[in-house]
Scaffold this active site. Structure first.
Site, mmCIF file in Angstrom:
data_model
loop_
_atom_site.group_PDB
_atom_site.id
_atom_site.type_symbol
_atom_site.label_atom_id
_atom_site.label_comp_id
_atom_site.label_asym_id
_atom_site.label_seq_id
_atom_site.Cartn_x
_atom_site.Cartn_y
_atom_site.Cartn_z
ATOM 1 N N GLU A 295 0.835 -1.343 -0.046
ATOM 2 C CA GLU A 295 -0.124 0.154 -0.019
ATOM 3 C C GLU A 295 0.975 1.061 0.115
ATOM 4 O O GLU A 295 0.672 2.294 -0.629
ATOM 5 C CB GLU A 295 -0.953 0.036 1.025
ATOM 6 N N ALA B 225 12.172 -37.072 -7.797
ATOM 7 C CA ALA B 225 12.184 -37.452 -9.566
ATOM 8 C C ALA B 225 12.158 -38.959 -9.202
ATOM 9 O O ALA B 225 13.003 -39.650 -8.539
ATOM 10 C CB ALA B 225 13.388 -36.896 -10.109
ATOM 11 N N ARG C 101 13.793 -23.642 -5.088
ATOM 12 C CA ARG C 101 14.539 -23.395 -3.836
ATOM 13 C C ARG C 101 14.450 -21.950 -3.577
ATOM 14 O O ARG C 101 14.584 -21.892 -2.474
ATOM 15 C CB ARG C 101 15.981 -23.842 -4.084
ATOM 16 N N GLU D 92 13.342 -32.773 0.002
ATOM 17 C CA GLU D 92 13.850 -33.482 -1.341
ATOM 18 C C GLU D 92 14.301 -34.720 -1.049
ATOM 19 O O GLU D 92 15.091 -35.326 -1.959
ATOM 20 C CB GLU D 92 15.006 -32.467 -1.816
ATOM 21 N N GLY E 87 15.432 -38.649 0.920
ATOM 22 C CA GLY E 87 15.143 -39.499 0.105
ATOM 23 C C GLY E 87 13.693 -40.114 0.259
ATOM 24 O O GLY E 87 13.050 -39.513 0.979
ATOM 25 N N THR F 187 12.477 -40.360 3.910
ATOM 26 C CA THR F 187 12.007 -38.999 4.612
ATOM 27 C C THR F 187 10.830 -38.576 4.029
ATOM 28 O O THR F 187 9.948 -38.107 4.900
ATOM 29 C CB THR F 187 13.078 -38.108 4.520
#
Length: 345
Positions: free
Chosen positions: A54, A158, A188, A285, A287, A290
């Site tokens: 604003e 991936a 990221r 990210e 593995g 996790t």
């Protein structure tokens, strides 16, 4: 809601988006000032600690006398409290603007209707809820932090076309292509933190920084319950603030912090610690273990999954999730699917 109101609010949302990755823990906010159906001022919150949307919009108006006959469109309820900057609601009252049109209400207890109250008490007409859903979606990280008292959790991995995230020896380089990896670096730069498990840190030795994109590095996080990781890994190079979640000690020095947590409640304790650090978003990210720990606790909001044309035949299986598919795209041959959790805001 008129078509005109919607059009100006869409422009304000476009402006707000320009602050992504730069304003956390504040929300992204855009503002458009209209006089006689002409935009005479625009602004957005550019960086945490600096002027709000604003203020920037008002300052951009060449003829300040027009403000008294102007309508201000703002994506989020103007703030009503002193933080890094003075309250925007009071500033708009002092300028005597005619009308304020608001996208989403601010659920922060420090605001939560108080901004609208200040405007109304100052004689300014207000309209609320214009493209509210879009405004809340844009600031899902902010609202998740305020309303759930935890960061917005993004899962990312991936996988091969036959459903593996790594070979049996934990090797996962490179499943996705260069364009997909560049996109990950953009992500990221847009989020507050990035987390990996011990095996990913050990076998991939990632830097978890931003390289193929311009932007800030996220806070690096790693789970190493028994503090077994080698101090020579990239995560411990001291270049970026890094937190190690473990069961042994809490300690901070230079750019490295150790945060002791209970292994039986790992995910909740990590998210609690991040909330206390004012981290509004985290990318998980890997593995696979996790990622699955967050999935099993149903503590995720968004999942971004690349599927390459590579096949491994055997290896470490990719996670599976139940969520709402919101987009699908081709990234130079990789398929990117993005899902929202059923419990996401």
């Amino acid at each position: 809601m008129t078509d005109q109101q919607e059009s100006y609010m869409k422009r304000a949302l476009e402006l707000a988006e320009l602050g992504r990755g730069s304003v956390s823990p504040n929300p992204m906010v855009g503002c458009v000032i209209v006089h006689n159906d002409q935009i005479i001022g625009e602004g957005w919150h550019r960086k945490y600690g600096e002027a709000h949307a604003e203020v920037n919009a008002v300052n951009s108006v060449a003829d300040q006398s027009l403000l008294k006959e102007s309508t201000v469109y703002v994506t989020l309820e103007p703030c009503s409290h002193h933080g890094k900057t003075p309250p925007c609601a009071n500033m708009l009252v002092s300028k005597g603007v005619k009308k304020v049109v608001v996208g989403a209400s601010d659920s922060n207890p420090l605001v939560a209707g108080k901004g609208i109250e200040i405007l109304n008490n100052g004689g300014i007409e207000t309209v609320q809820g214009i493209l509210s859903d879009q405004a809340r979606d844009q600031n899902a990280r902010f609202f998740t932090s305020i309303e759930k008292q935890r960061p917005y959790v993004i899962l990312k991995w991936a996988q091969t076309t036959d459903g593996f995230v790594a070979r049996e020896n934990y090797d996962s380089k490179w499943i996705s292509n260069a364009q997909s990896r560049s996109l990950v670096h953009q992500w990221r730069a847009e989020e507050d933190a990035i987390l990996v498990g011990k095996n990913t840190a050990k076998y991939d030795d990632p830097k978890l920084n931003v390289r193929s994109w311009a932007g800030k590095d996220p806070l690096r996080l790693v789970i190493d319950m028994n503090l077994e990781l080698d101090s020579g890994l990239n995560l411990f190079n001291g270049e970026i603030p890094t937190v190690v979640y473990n069961t042994i000690k809490s300690e901070e020095r230079d750019n490295l912090a150790y945060a002791q947590i209970d292994s039986s409640n790992m995910v909740n304790e990590i998210l609690k610690d991040l909330y206390q650090r004012k981290i509004q978003s985290v990318i998980i990210e890997g593995g696979s273990a996790t990622l699955n720990s967050f999935i099993n606790e149903d503590l995720w909001d968004e999942a971004r999954v690349f599927t390459s044309q590579t096949e491994f035949g055997t290896g470490i299986k990719a996670p599976t999730i139940q969520g709402k598919l919101i987009s699908e795209a081709d990234i130079a041959g990789d398929r990117l699917h993005i899902y929202l959790s059923k419990t996401s805001l």
